[in-house]
Design a protein around this motif. Structure first.
Motif, mmCIF file in Angstrom:
data_model
loop_
_atom_site.group_PDB
_atom_site.id
_atom_site.type_symbol
_atom_site.label_atom_id
_atom_site.label_comp_id
_atom_site.label_asym_id
_atom_site.label_seq_id
_atom_site.Cartn_x
_atom_site.Cartn_y
_atom_site.Cartn_z
ATOM 1 N N UNK A 1 -16.288 -8.461 -24.453
ATOM 2 C CA UNK A 1 -15.501 -7.167 -24.173
ATOM 3 C C UNK A 1 -14.227 -7.237 -23.521
ATOM 4 N N UNK B 1 -8.651 -1.761 0.854
ATOM 5 C CA UNK B 1 -7.282 -2.051 1.140
ATOM 6 C C UNK B 1 -6.996 -1.286 2.433
ATOM 7 N N UNK C 1 -16.463 -2.612 -14.867
ATOM 8 C CA UNK C 1 -16.049 -1.761 -16.226
ATOM 9 C C UNK C 1 -16.832 -2.566 -17.300
ATOM 10 N N UNK C 2 -16.939 -3.730 -17.461
ATOM 11 C CA UNK C 2 -17.927 -4.419 -18.560
ATOM 12 C C UNK C 2 -19.141 -3.975 -18.362
ATOM 13 N N UNK D 1 -6.351 -18.314 -9.773
ATOM 14 C CA UNK D 1 -6.982 -18.803 -8.575
ATOM 15 C C UNK D 1 -7.302 -20.211 -8.900
ATOM 16 N N UNK E 1 -7.541 -11.709 -3.096
ATOM 17 C CA UNK E 1 -7.002 -10.408 -3.537
ATOM 18 C C UNK E 1 -7.132 -10.691 -5.419
ATOM 19 N N UNK E 2 -7.095 -11.926 -6.016
ATOM 20 C CA UNK E 2 -6.904 -11.860 -7.097
ATOM 21 C C UNK E 2 -8.435 -11.569 -7.862
ATOM 22 N N UNK E 3 -9.441 -11.947 -6.855
ATOM 23 C CA UNK E 3 -11.111 -11.491 -7.073
ATOM 24 C C UNK E 3 -11.227 -10.203 -7.081
ATOM 25 N N UNK F 1 -6.382 -13.525 -13.771
ATOM 26 C CA UNK F 1 -6.552 -13.676 -12.458
ATOM 27 C C UNK F 1 -7.484 -14.676 -12.041
ATOM 28 N N UNK G 1 0.868 -1.258 0.106
ATOM 29 C CA UNK G 1 -0.045 0.068 -0.003
ATOM 30 C C UNK G 1 1.007 1.184 -0.006
ATOM 31 N N UNK H 1 -5.965 -15.802 -3.304
ATOM 32 C CA UNK H 1 -7.310 -15.831 -3.977
ATOM 33 C C UNK H 1 -8.277 -14.756 -3.735
ATOM 34 N N UNK I 1 -13.165 -5.597 -12.914
ATOM 35 C CA UNK I 1 -13.196 -5.442 -14.466
ATOM 36 C C UNK I 1 -14.705 -5.868 -14.763
ATOM 37 N N UNK J 1 -19.746 -0.318 -19.712
ATOM 38 C CA UNK J 1 -19.406 -0.074 -21.286
ATOM 39 C C UNK J 1 -20.467 -0.827 -22.035
ATOM 40 N N UNK K 1 -4.179 -22.500 -8.429
ATOM 41 C CA UNK K 1 -3.908 -22.667 -7.108
ATOM 42 C C UNK K 1 -4.520 -23.816 -6.244
ATOM 43 N N UNK L 1 -10.187 -10.534 -17.039
ATOM 44 C CA UNK L 1 -10.180 -11.310 -15.817
ATOM 45 C C UNK L 1 -9.213 -12.549 -15.992
ATOM 46 N N UNK M 1 -12.781 -5.551 -21.013
ATOM 47 C CA UNK M 1 -12.765 -5.595 -19.659
ATOM 48 C C UNK M 1 -13.009 -7.212 -19.246
ATOM 49 N N UNK M 2 -13.748 -8.007 -20.042
ATOM 50 C CA UNK M 2 -14.236 -9.345 -19.307
ATOM 51 C C UNK M 2 -13.053 -10.091 -19.643
ATOM 52 N N UNK N 1 -9.670 -7.977 -8.715
ATOM 53 C CA UNK N 1 -9.267 -7.239 -9.922
ATOM 54 C C UNK N 1 -10.588 -8.094 -10.993
ATOM 55 N N UNK N 2 -11.134 -9.191 -10.776
ATOM 56 C CA UNK N 2 -12.155 -9.679 -11.349
ATOM 57 C C UNK N 2 -13.407 -8.579 -11.070
#
Lengths: 318, 374
Positions: free
Chosen positions: A275, B281, B163-164, A288, B152-154, A284, A99, B150, B160, B167, A291, A281, A277-278, B156-157
């Protein structure tokens, strides 16, 4: 899909792979020594901005690269001081580093947003090899950082698995009291590993700002530092598997912006109608999923993680 | 050669964490001073502006409380998971998930009366946060997948996906080509209290109180803390660790989702990709400073709300608001270091012969072993 587009995809795969591998290799050192550093994203951002600014000032990409590594080591040093020397919680310290690093990078770089450096890393066509169709362009016509990273990977593997220093480092990550008892300084080993890890993350950041996406904007690391942290788990804390994983993640990161232009169908859906944006993802979600798969494979076996990962060591408490 | 070692104190300084927090604030202000000075600003002027804009006058106070509300909720979200040793660092994403589902529900039920619609949106916010947490929670409880990465990764999902939606599917047809989602129905706006503070603040406060009661006064809370601090004991006592991990994480996700719904109906007008605004955060820092305790979360949330309001206000002086992010992280670093010195003291130890203590004897042992090894 044209041949050029396909070659371009693999060229970018190697570059994105380099980016996440360099940062993940540094994190691997720290974790093998027993220190979890969740500050990779922040260290990369600091490396990206400081490398870019030094590049603007000096015009030398190498000066920028090494300055970024130095800054990364310094930022990593803060984590070493707080979590290794003083023994505070590694998770908390690492998150604060991310941060704070992102904030500091935004502050330091506020006046260079939108500027373009005059000199960047350039692709070095390796004589005789770069002209081989396909392979030449993908493997032998990349910027020097790519080859340096491969060398660092091999050197890292050698040091970790074939030298006394590597043995001591791994011992510090498995059992700190034992390592201490045989006369090694756990504090020095762990701090050193964290700072080297910081240097690698910082250097990776400058590869981003001086080659892959020349320039500086806030948030340009965009989660790649976190992917590097996940990559270490994927690589089961081994440099070789880390390289494989880096190529897989590199491929996904390279694929995602290109999918738009591909005229292909997956499961009856035209990919270029989705899109951007889609599609963003993808890396990411993949992280997951990967993992989960890895953990599924290890569900009946002991985890491959270093036994003392995340545990602070204070001498008088043994 | 004399060298320092940290030795645990026999007597712990009272109110350690509160003092550490204050030390952290002081350390952060000191670093900020250097940063501002070296970049050519007048630190006194900047700090005065920050303080005034955050605390002086009802309008300023209301802005601080407005920001403290989502911070308290995300802080609580992190603290719920943290009280059993888990880290939800994806509250930022769960906030978004909550806001997405709440927006979807509001679009379908925009003819409902205000209170009913708000209640419905709050519940759907909780559900949204839980849905995003479901994967990481199951992966953690059944396969021991690190929830840190896991969750944290979500984030970004979730961002986005917003954002989708902006638009594409939910784009407001009356937005003159701008990629924005239509505003939430007017009757769904949370009633205000004073200035910019709204009912959401009371929701956060109430929830903190409920959580404090649940954790410190019920068997459920005791089991939760036990499962976190000594899993083997808990298992021996018949506590299902899997179920505890699942509940703690899902609750954590739900509270962050509620933060999204509160933000959507309280301060924002519509769902947008900047809605979560780093609150998730910052909530991690809030919870870490509070040592996962609800009372601490409340205090830290107000302080951080003030730092953020202050950070916004100094932009008119030409100072980047990134300063407030740096201050927030430095407060945590400062408090972390201070807490170490409240629990440990430095002792200088020398070679054997000087001051006999356990440490010195142990050291002498080390030297012998090192010599034997050589």
């Amino acid at each position: 899909m044209s041949e050029a587009a396909l070659v371009g995809l693999f060229v970018a795969t190697v570059q994105f792979g380099t980016l996440v591998f360099l940062a993940a290799l540094g994190e691997l050192f720290a974790e093998r020594a027993g220190v979890l550093n969740l500050g990779v994203e922040g260290m990369m951002a600091m490396g990206a901005v400081s490398g870019f600014m030094v590049g603007l000032e000096t015009g030398s990409p190498w000066a920028a690269f090494f300055a970024a590594a130095a800054v990364g080591a310094l930022v990593g040093g803060l984590h070493a001081l707080v979590s290794v020397v003083l023994g505070a919680d590694q998770v908390v310290s690492g998150l604060a580093l991310t941060i704070g690093g992102l904030g500091l990078a935004a502050y330091v770089g506020r006046n260079v947003v939108g500027e373009r450096p005059e000199t960047l890393f350039t692709d070095m066509g390796i004589t005789g090899l770069a002209h081989i169709p396909w392979f030449g362009e993908i493997f032998f016509d990349q910027p020097p950082v790519v080859y340096l990273t491969v060398l660092l990977g091999v050197a890292g593997w050698f040091v970790l698995t074939r030298t006394r220093l590597g043995l001591a480092l791994r011992a510090a990550g498995e059992s700190a009291p034992t390592t201490d008892a045989v006369g090694h300084s756990v504090m020095a080993l762990r701090s050193g590993a964290v700072m080297v890890g910081g240097a690698f993350a910082g250097a990776a950041g400058s590869f981003l700002s001086l080659y892959m996406a020349p320039g500086w904007v806030e948030g340009m690391v965009a989660g790649r530092g976190w992917i590097a942290v996940a990559l270490v788990i994927f690589g089961a804390w081994r440099p070789g598997r880390l390289a494989l994983g880096a190529l897989l993640f590199g491929f996904t990161l390279a694929l995602q912006p290109r999918l738009q232009s591909f005229d292909i169908e997956i499961l009856g859906v035209e990919v270029n109608s989705i899109s951007p944006a889609l599609l963003g993802i993808l890396p990411f979600v993949l992280t997951v999923v990967v993992l989960v798969i890895i953990s599924w494979r290890y569900r009946h076996r002991p985890s491959p993680a270093p036994a003392a990962l995340g545990l602070p060591y204070r001498r008088e408490e043994r | 050669m004399m060298r320092p070692v940290l030795v645990r104190r026999d007597r712990v300084v009272p109110a350690t964490q509160a003092v550490a927090f204050v030390v952290g604030i002081a350390a952060a202000l000191a670093l900020g001073l250097v940063l501002l000075w070296t970049s050519g600003h007048n630190p006194a002027e900047v700090y005065e502006r920050m303080f005034d804009s955050a605390f002086v006058g009802t309008d300023s106070l209301s802005r601080t409380l407005e920001r403290a509300t989502p911070l308290a909720l995300t802080g609580l979200s992190v603290a719920v998971a943290g009280s059993m040793g888990l880290w939800n660092i994806g509250a930022e994403g769960q906030m978004m998930a909550g806001a997405i589902v709440a927006t979807g529900v509001a679009m379908m039920a925009d003819d409902l009366s205000g209170p009913l619609l708000i209640a419905l949106m709050m519940v759907s916010g909780i559900a949204g946060g839980m849905v995003l947490m479901l994967g990481p929670a199951l992966a953690r409880s059944h396969l021991r997948v690190s929830e840190i990465i896991t969750t944290l990764m979500l984030v970004y999902v979730a961002i986005r996906v917003v954002e989708w939606l902006e638009t594409g599917p939910w784009k407001d047809p009356e937005s003159f080509g701008f990629a924005v989602i239509e505003p939430v129905p007017e009757q769904a706006a949370l009633p205000g209290l004073f200035g910019r503070a709204n009912i959401g603040m009371l929701i956060a406060l109430g929830l903190l109180l409920v959580f404090w009661l649940a954790v410190s006064r019920t068997a459920w809370g005791y089991e939760l803390r036990l499962a976190g601090s000594s899993p083997d004991t808990a298992r021996y006592a018949g506590v299902s660790l899997r179920r505890k991990v699942l509940t703690a994480l899902l609750l954590s996700g739900g509270i962050a989702g509620l933060a999204g719904a509160v933000q959507l109906t309280g301060s924002a007008t519509r769902l947008e990709s900047g809605l979560s605004n780093g609150y998730g955060f910052a909530g991690i820092i809030v919870a870490a400073l509070a040592l996962m305790r609800p009372s601490g979360v409340a205090v830290a949330a107000v302080v951080f709300g003030a730092v953020q309001v202050g950070g916004q206000s100094i932009q008119t002086l030409g100072v980047s608001s990134a300063i407030s992010d740096i201050l927030q992280a430095m407060i945590l670093f400062g408090a972390l270091v201070a807490a170490v010195f409240f629990n440990y003291r430095v002792r200088w130890t020398g070679p054997k012969g000087q001051a006999s203590s356990d440490d010195d004897q142990a050291e002498a042992g080390d030297e012998t072993m090192a010599m034997e090894g050589a």
